[in-house]
Write a protein that holds these residues in place. Structure first.
Motif, PDB file in Angstrom:
ATOM      1  N   VAL A 184     -32.399 -84.481 -16.385  1.00  0.00           N
ATOM      2  CA  VAL A 184     -33.724 -84.618 -15.771  1.00  0.00           C
ATOM      3  C   VAL A 184     -34.496 -85.659 -16.578  1.00  0.00           C
ATOM      4  CG1 VAL A 184     -35.827 -83.427 -15.097  1.00  0.00           C
ATOM      5  CG2 VAL A 184     -33.655 -82.184 -15.104  1.00  0.00           C
ATOM      6  N   ASN A 185     -35.158 -86.604 -15.896  1.00  0.00           N
ATOM      7  CA  ASN A 185     -35.802 -87.709 -16.591  1.00  0.00           C
ATOM      8  C   ASN A 185     -37.321 -87.593 -16.683  1.00  0.00           C
ATOM      9  OD1 ASN A 185     -36.637 -88.270 -14.014  1.00  0.00           O
ATOM     10  ND2 ASN A 185     -35.436 -90.152 -13.794  1.00  0.00           N
ATOM     11  N   ASP A 186     -37.868 -86.419 -16.401  1.00  0.00           N
ATOM     12  CA  ASP A 186     -39.315 -86.208 -16.447  1.00  0.00           C
ATOM     13  C   ASP A 186     -39.600 -84.896 -17.175  1.00  0.00           C
ATOM     14  OD1 ASP A 186     -42.178 -86.797 -15.146  1.00  0.00           O
ATOM     15  OD2 ASP A 186     -41.718 -84.663 -14.903  1.00  0.00           O
ATOM     16  N   GLY A 187     -40.619 -84.912 -18.038  1.00  0.00           N
ATOM     17  CA  GLY A 187     -40.895 -83.737 -18.850  1.00  0.00           C
ATOM     18  C   GLY A 187     -41.295 -82.510 -18.055  1.00  0.00           C
ATOM     19  N   ILE A 188     -42.200 -82.658 -17.119  1.00  0.00           N
ATOM     20  CA  ILE A 188     -42.650 -81.517 -16.322  1.00  0.00           C
ATOM     21  C   ILE A 188     -41.495 -80.975 -15.480  1.00  0.00           C
ATOM     22  CG2 ILE A 188     -44.185 -80.789 -14.462  1.00  0.00           C
ATOM     23  CD1 ILE A 188     -46.234 -82.792 -15.503  1.00  0.00           C
ATOM     24  N   GLN A 189     -40.753 -81.880 -14.838  1.00  0.00           N
ATOM     25  CA  GLN A 189     -39.614 -81.446 -14.033  1.00  0.00           C
ATOM     26  C   GLN A 189     -38.549 -80.783 -14.909  1.00  0.00           C
ATOM     27  OE1 GLN A 189     -38.197 -84.815 -11.780  1.00  0.00           O
ATOM     28  NE2 GLN A 189     -40.212 -85.232 -10.894  1.00  0.00           N
ATOM     29  N   GLY A 190     -38.370 -81.321 -16.108  1.00  0.00           N
ATOM     30  CA  GLY A 190     -37.388 -80.738 -17.009  1.00  0.00           C
ATOM     31  C   GLY A 190     -37.762 -79.331 -17.435  1.00  0.00           C
ATOM     32  N   TYR A 191     -39.045 -79.132 -17.746  1.00  0.00           N
ATOM     33  CA  TYR A 191     -39.508 -77.795 -18.134  1.00  0.00           C
ATOM     34  C   TYR A 191     -39.344 -76.820 -16.977  1.00  0.00           C
ATOM     35  CZ  TYR A 191     -42.623 -74.004 -19.486  1.00  0.00           C
ATOM     36  OH  TYR A 191     -43.141 -72.766 -19.763  1.00  0.00           O
ATOM     37  N   ASN A 192     -39.697 -77.259 -15.778  1.00  0.00           N
ATOM     38  CA  ASN A 192     -39.535 -76.385 -14.608  1.00  0.00           C
ATOM     39  C   ASN A 192     -38.059 -76.063 -14.356  1.00  0.00           C
ATOM     40  OD1 ASN A 192     -42.295 -76.311 -14.128  1.00  0.00           O
ATOM     41  ND2 ASN A 192     -42.256 -78.075 -12.745  1.00  0.00           N
ATOM     42  N   ARG A 193     -37.200 -77.044 -14.562  1.00  0.00           N
ATOM     43  CA  ARG A 193     -35.767 -76.804 -14.365  1.00  0.00           C
ATOM     44  C   ARG A 193     -35.240 -75.831 -15.406  1.00  0.00           C
ATOM     45  NH1 ARG A 193     -32.368 -75.007 -12.341  1.00  0.00           N
ATOM     46  NH2 ARG A 193     -30.260 -75.773 -11.904  1.00  0.00           N
ATOM     47  N   TYR A 194     -35.743 -75.915 -16.622  1.00  0.00           N
ATOM     48  CA  TYR A 194     -35.362 -74.943 -17.657  1.00  0.00           C
ATOM     49  C   TYR A 194     -35.670 -73.522 -17.193  1.00  0.00           C
ATOM     50  CZ  TYR A 194     -36.800 -71.707 -21.282  1.00  0.00           C
ATOM     51  OH  TYR A 194     -37.022 -70.567 -22.008  1.00  0.00           O
ATOM     52  N   LYS A 195     -36.838 -73.320 -16.615  1.00  0.00           N
ATOM     53  CA  LYS A 195     -37.241 -71.977 -16.187  1.00  0.00           C
ATOM     54  C   LYS A 195     -36.407 -71.476 -15.011  1.00  0.00           C
ATOM     55  CE  LYS A 195     -41.647 -72.855 -15.659  1.00  0.00           C
ATOM     56  NZ  LYS A 195     -43.096 -72.585 -15.400  1.00  0.00           N
ATOM     57  N   GLU A 196     -35.860 -72.399 -14.232  1.00  0.00           N
ATOM     58  CA  GLU A 196     -35.095 -72.013 -13.043  1.00  0.00           C
ATOM     59  C   GLU A 196     -33.646 -71.660 -13.355  1.00  0.00           C
ATOM     60  OE1 GLU A 196     -37.503 -75.124 -10.072  1.00  0.00           O
ATOM     61  OE2 GLU A 196     -35.428 -75.507 -10.710  1.00  0.00           O
ATOM     62  N   GLY A 197     -33.102 -72.235 -14.423  1.00  0.00           N
ATOM     63  CA  GLY A 197     -31.673 -72.108 -14.675  1.00  0.00           C
ATOM     64  C   GLY A 197     -31.336 -71.201 -15.846  1.00  0.00           C
ATOM     65  N   SER A 198     -30.042 -71.116 -16.125  1.00  0.00           N
ATOM     66  CA  SER A 198     -29.530 -70.370 -17.278  1.00  0.00           C
ATOM     67  C   SER A 198     -28.745 -71.358 -18.128  1.00  0.00           C
ATOM     68  CB  SER A 198     -28.617 -69.226 -16.807  1.00  0.00           C
ATOM     69  OG  SER A 198     -28.062 -68.544 -17.909  1.00  0.00           O
ATOM     70  N   TRP A 199     -29.199 -71.558 -19.367  1.00  0.00           N
ATOM     71  CA  TRP A 199     -28.680 -72.641 -20.191  1.00  0.00           C
ATOM     72  C   TRP A 199     -28.160 -72.124 -21.533  1.00  0.00           C
ATOM     73  CZ3 TRP A 199     -28.721 -76.495 -16.876  1.00  0.00           C
ATOM     74  CH2 TRP A 199     -29.718 -76.518 -15.902  1.00  0.00           C
TER      75      TRP A 199
END
Length: 234
Positions: free
Chosen positions: A30-45
C-alpha cells in the motif's frame, strides 16, 4: 508469512517483492499512509513494514496508533533518516527494528526473520511462569510487565522490555553490541550497533537515575547490568 508493506516508493516495493517471492512470503503493498493503516485494521498480519515518509499519514504516526491497539505484532520501519534522534523516535513509537535506506535486501530479510522469530518465541512461551525477580526489579515475561521497587514501569517499548529482561537474566555479565544484536534482536552482522546504544540510553532514562543507571558501559567492550554499582554515569 503474511506481511503488509506500507511504502510509497515503487522501486523499494519491487525489490522487497522479489525477495519475498524467493522466501515464500506473501506481501501486500500500500502506497498511502491512511490507506495502509486502514488495511492493517482489515487484515491479519504476521509483520508490518512501514516507511517513515508517506502521503496521507506518516509512518511514525501509523506505528504509534497501531501500538495503542496491538503491542505484539512485529513492526520494522524503513526510512532515509539516519540520525540518532530519528532512530529514537521510531523506536519510542513502538517499532521493533529500524532499517535505513538504502539497505541490502539480505539485511532486511535477516531482520524480518529475527523479529518474527522472537515474536513467535514470546507467543510460544506464554504459558511459562517467566517471572524474574532481582534486587530492584520484578519482571513478568508472560504479562510483559516490569516493576521497579514495587512501581510499574509502563512506557517501555517491546524491544526495551526484551533487552531489560535479557540483561536481568545475566547480571554483571558483560556483552558486546554484536552479542546483544544476536541474542536480543536475533541477527548478527547485519545490525547497526547504534541500535543497541539507543536502547541502552533510553532504558537508563526510563528505569535508572544519574547515580544508579543499572546499565553500565564497559569501555572498549560493551555493556553490563549491575544493580550494586552507584555511579554518576547517566
Amino acid at each position: 508469512m503474511n506481511v503488509l508493506v506500507i511504502e510509497d516508493n515503487e522501486s523499494v516495493c519491487s525489490m522487497i517483492e522479489m525477495f519475498f517471492s524467493k522466501e515464500g512470503i506473501i506481501g501486500e503493498y500500500v502506497n498511502d499512509g491512511i490507506q495502509g493503516y486502514n488495511r492493517y485494521k482489515e487484515g491479519s498480519w504476521d509483520l508490518l513494514i512501514i516507511d517513515w515518509m508517506l502521503p496521507g499519514m506518516d509512518g511514525v504516526t501509523i506505528c504509534r496508533k497501531i501500538r495503542q491497539e496491538n503491542d505484539s505484532i512485529p513492526i520494522i520501519m524503513l526510512t532515509a533518516k539516519d540520525s540518532e534522534s530519528d532512530q529514537v523516535l521510531g523506536l519510542e513509537m513502538g517499532a521493533d527494528d529500524y532499517v535505513t535506506k538504502p539497505f541490502s535486501p539480505l539485511a532486511l530479510m535477516a531482520r524480518i526473520k529475527a523479529v518474527t522469530r522472537r515474536a513467535n518465541n514470546n507467543a510460544g512461551n506464554s504459558t511459562e511462569k517467566g517471572l524474574l525477580k532481582t534486587q530492584h526489579f520484578k519482571i513478568s515475561k508472560e504479562a510483559r510487565e516490569v516493576y521497579l521497587n514495587g512501581e510499574q514501569i509502563t512506557n517501555l517499548t517491546p524491544k526495551e522490555f526484551d533487552l531489560l529482561y535479557y540483561f536481568a537474566q545475566h547480571p554483571k555479565q558483560v556483552f558486546t553490541r554484536d552479542q546483544l544484536l544476536e541474542r536480543v534482536w536475533g541477527y548478527q552482522f547485519y545490525g547497526d550497533e547504534r541500535t543497541v546504544d539507543v536502547h541502552i540510553k533510553r532504558l537508563r532514562k526510563k528505569v535508572g537515575t544519574d547515580t544508579q543507571p543499572f546499565f553500565h558501559t564497559v569501555w572498549g567492550v560493551g555493556y553490563k547490568f549491575d544493580e550494586t554499582i552507584q555511579t554518576s554515569e547517566g
